[in-house]
Write a protein that holds these residues in place. Structure first.
Motif, PDB file in Angstrom:
ATOM      1  N   UNK A  60       0.811  -1.227   0.000  1.00 42.36           N
ATOM      2  CA  UNK A  60       0.000   0.000   0.000  1.00 42.36           C
ATOM      3  C   UNK A  60       0.845   1.278   0.000  1.00 42.36           C
ATOM      4  N   UNK A  61       0.420   2.209  -0.823  1.00 40.48           N
ATOM      5  CA  UNK A  61       1.153   3.465  -0.968  1.00 40.48           C
ATOM      6  C   UNK A  61       1.253   4.226   0.345  1.00 40.48           C
ATOM      7  N   UNK A  62       0.206   4.132   1.179  1.00 40.28           N
ATOM      8  CA  UNK A  62       0.226   4.867   2.440  1.00 40.28           C
ATOM      9  C   UNK A  62       1.065   4.181   3.514  1.00 40.28           C
ATOM     10  N   UNK A  63       1.678   3.054   3.162  1.00 36.70           N
ATOM     11  CA  UNK A  63       2.538   2.365   4.118  1.00 36.70           C
ATOM     12  C   UNK A  63       4.023   2.480   3.743  1.00 36.70           C
ATOM     13  N   UNK A  64       4.328   3.426   2.861  1.00 39.75           N
ATOM     14  CA  UNK A  64       5.710   3.755   2.524  1.00 39.75           C
ATOM     15  C   UNK A  64       5.882   5.261   2.703  1.00 39.75           C
ATOM     16  N   UNK A  65       6.879   5.652   3.482  1.00 46.03           N
ATOM     17  CA  UNK A  65       7.111   7.074   3.752  1.00 46.03           C
ATOM     18  C   UNK A  65       8.567   7.419   3.439  1.00 46.03           C
ATOM     19  N   UNK A  66       8.766   8.534   2.748  1.00 48.24           N
ATOM     20  CA  UNK A  66      10.124   8.981   2.414  1.00 48.24           C
ATOM     21  C   UNK A  66      10.491  10.185   3.282  1.00 48.24           C
ATOM     22  N   UNK A  67      11.558  10.035   4.019  1.00 42.64           N
ATOM     23  CA  UNK A  67      12.094  11.140   4.814  1.00 42.64           C
ATOM     24  C   UNK A  67      13.502  11.414   4.293  1.00 42.64           C
ATOM     25  N   UNK A  68      13.571  12.240   3.280  1.00 43.51           N
ATOM     26  CA  UNK A  68      14.828  12.529   2.598  1.00 43.51           C
ATOM     27  C   UNK A  68      15.136  14.014   2.730  1.00 43.51           C
ATOM     28  N   UNK A  69      16.342  14.344   3.118  1.00 41.46           N
ATOM     29  CA  UNK A  69      16.736  15.742   3.310  1.00 41.46           C
ATOM     30  C   UNK A  69      16.502  16.541   2.029  1.00 41.46           C
ATOM     31  N   UNK A  70      15.757  17.639   2.144  1.00 40.56           N
ATOM     32  CA  UNK A  70      15.498  18.491   0.991  1.00 40.56           C
ATOM     33  C   UNK A  70      14.489  17.945   0.013  1.00 40.56           C
ATOM     34  N   UNK A  71      13.755  16.903   0.398  1.00 37.41           N
ATOM     35  CA  UNK A  71      12.781  16.242  -0.481  1.00 37.41           C
ATOM     36  C   UNK A  71      11.641  17.203  -0.850  1.00 37.41           C
ATOM     37  N   UNK A  72      11.145  17.215  -2.090  1.00 41.35           N
ATOM     38  CA  UNK A  72      11.491  16.309  -3.184  1.00 41.35           C
ATOM     39  C   UNK A  72      12.581  16.831  -4.133  1.00 41.35           C
ATOM     40  N   UNK A  73      12.896  18.130  -4.031  1.00 42.47           N
ATOM     41  CA  UNK A  73      13.864  18.702  -4.982  1.00 42.47           C
ATOM     42  C   UNK A  73      15.210  18.005  -4.940  1.00 42.47           C
ATOM     43  N   UNK A  74      15.564  17.445  -3.773  1.00 44.37           N
ATOM     44  CA  UNK A  74      16.867  16.799  -3.626  1.00 44.37           C
ATOM     45  C   UNK A  74      16.988  15.520  -4.449  1.00 44.37           C
ATOM     46  N   UNK A  75      15.885  15.053  -5.031  1.00 45.01           N
ATOM     47  CA  UNK A  75      15.954  13.865  -5.876  1.00 45.01           C
ATOM     48  C   UNK A  75      16.694  14.145  -7.181  1.00 45.01           C
ATOM     49  N   UNK A  76      16.700  15.406  -7.615  1.00 43.18           N
ATOM     50  CA  UNK A  76      17.364  15.728  -8.886  1.00 43.18           C
ATOM     51  C   UNK A  76      18.403  16.839  -8.778  1.00 43.18           C
ATOM     52  N   UNK A  77      18.566  17.424  -7.581  1.00 41.33           N
ATOM     53  CA  UNK A  77      19.592  18.446  -7.415  1.00 41.33           C
ATOM     54  C   UNK A  77      20.064  18.483  -5.977  1.00 41.33           C
ATOM     55  N   UNK A  78      21.224  19.090  -5.781  1.00 40.52           N
ATOM     56  CA  UNK A  78      21.774  19.212  -4.438  1.00 40.52           C
ATOM     57  C   UNK A  78      21.094  20.368  -3.708  1.00 40.52           C
ATOM     58  N   UNK A  79      20.634  20.116  -2.491  1.00 43.32           N
ATOM     59  CA  UNK A  79      20.016  21.151  -1.663  1.00 43.32           C
ATOM     60  C   UNK A  79      20.987  21.494  -0.537  1.00 43.32           C
ATOM     61  N   UNK A  80      21.591  22.660  -0.630  1.00 41.35           N
ATOM     62  CA  UNK A  80      22.624  23.040   0.320  1.00 41.35           C
ATOM     63  C   UNK A  80      22.111  23.035   1.761  1.00 41.35           C
ATOM     64  N   UNK A  81      22.853  22.400   2.620  1.00 42.46           N
ATOM     65  CA  UNK A  81      22.563  22.416   4.046  1.00 42.46           C
ATOM     66  C   UNK A  81      21.483  21.457   4.492  1.00 42.46           C
ATOM     67  N   UNK A  82      20.798  20.811   3.557  1.00 41.74           N
ATOM     68  CA  UNK A  82      19.672  19.948   3.924  1.00 41.74           C
ATOM     69  C   UNK A  82      20.113  18.777   4.788  1.00 41.74           C
ATOM     70  N   UNK A  83      21.264  18.202   4.473  1.00 37.87           N
ATOM     71  CA  UNK A  83      21.686  17.004   5.211  1.00 37.87           C
ATOM     72  C   UNK A  83      22.151  17.320   6.629  1.00 37.87           C
ATOM     73  N   UNK A  84      22.336  18.607   6.934  1.00 34.84           N
ATOM     74  CA  UNK A  84      22.753  19.002   8.286  1.00 34.84           C
ATOM     75  C   UNK A  84      21.577  19.446   9.149  1.00 34.84           C
ATOM     76  N   UNK A  85      20.379  19.454   8.596  1.00 36.15           N
ATOM     77  CA  UNK A  85      19.214  20.015   9.273  1.00 36.15           C
ATOM     78  C   UNK A  85      18.555  18.991  10.204  1.00 36.15           C
ATOM     79  N   UNK A  86      19.011  18.945  11.439  1.00 33.75           N
ATOM     80  CA  UNK A  86      18.455  17.986  12.401  1.00 33.75           C
ATOM     81  C   UNK A  86      17.056  18.388  12.854  1.00 33.75           C
TER      82      UNK A  86
END
Length: 301
Positions: free
Chosen positions: A87-113
């Protein structure tokens, strides 16, 4: 040696001929596959823990990461619905800078606790959930914080990293998976060996978990949900192979079942539509178990 280290014992890729460079890169990808094989015991353990959690109705799989690792995680999760009917509602994506980070680098996103903490709260992560956190370095703040917060909420935490000696991710995870890929052909470019190993490990985890949850029957993806001409033909072929029926019979049963391969197979085997739906509901959508109930019903009827 880790992913950020430089191996001075071998020639530099830019000093090689094209042929030598190609041989070098391909050999390193083979090494990545071997690294996953070496992690087999950890993968086996994680699979069993995941199946136990995900058997609970409403439990979810969280894919966590940043940069290349995050993209590898999303690529794996995106296949669960079309391939296994998860089921689609049973998969969750927690990706830094999502969704733009899927195709480009988002500065500082990976440091954002703070973003990591907010996501875990927003999605109300609980003890029923599974969190797969991927970071080549094992030190990415966003990824580590997601895993730490999820663990505090009782979720099963799986950490995948290509460095172990400096990896808080592996130290914190209940199921740590160390992929020892070593230095990259291009120093620090973890889109290469580390990424390959992560992709193989994620694919192995999700495949074995879905098989364990009953979403595969006799080697066939009977829960397939994708809609296109190729998949329509695959559905027909699956029903024919698994029931030894004619193409016409397979198409008729698929039409009656609304395209559900599992129900179509049960129809061919003599089950009526309503009973097929009930048996599948009683067995959590597992075709093998539903067929067993049908056979028992026939024998006692």
């Amino acid at each position: 040696m880790g992913t950020e280290d430089k191996d001075e014992s071998r020639p530099f890729i830019d000093a090689m001929s094209r042929k030598k460079a190609r041989q070098f890169v391909l050999a390193e990808h083979v090494r990545a596959a071997r690294a996953v094989q070496c992690a087999a015991p950890a993968i086996d353990s994680a699979v069993e823990e995941m199946i136990a959690r995900l058997e609970v109705a409403g439990s979810r799989i969280f894919y966590v990461g940043a940069g290349t690792s995050g993209r590898q995680a999303v690529a794996d999760g995106a296949e669960l619905l079309p391939t296994f009917g998860w089921p689609e509602d049973r998969v969750v994506y927690c990706v830094a800078g999502f969704p733009a980070s899927l195709w480009q680098s988002i500065e500082g996103a990976e440091d954002n606790v703070n973003a990591a903490q907010k996501l875990m709260s927003l999605y109300k992560v609980s003890a029923h959930d599974v969190v797969i956190a991927v970071a080549a370095s094992g030190t990415t703040p966003f990824t580590w914080e997601c895993l730490r917060e999820a663990k505090s909420r009782g979720a099963l935490t799986i950490g995948i990293s290509n460095n172990d000696y400096i990896s808080p991710l592996l130290a914190e995870a209940e199921c740590p998976i160390f992929l020892d890929t070593g230095p990259e052909p291009i120093v620090g470019s973890t889109r290469m060996k580390a990424g390959t190993a992560q992709r193989i490990a994620l694919n192995t985890l999700s495949t074995l978990v879905m098989v364990g949850l009953g979403h595969v029957y006799l080697g066939e993806m009977v829960n397939v949900r994708a809609k296109c001409a190729k998949i329509d033909t695959r559905r027909v072929n699956m029903v024919m192979r698994l029931t030894d029926c004619s193409e016409e019979k397979a198409r008729d049963s698929l039409s009656e079942s609304g395209g559900d391969v599992r129900i179509a197979i049960m129809l061919v085997k003599g089950c009526d539509l309503q009973s097929a739906q009930v048996f599948l509901a009683l067995t959590g959508g597992t075709l093998g178990s539903a067929l067993t109930l049908h056979e028992l019903d026939q024998s006692t009827g």
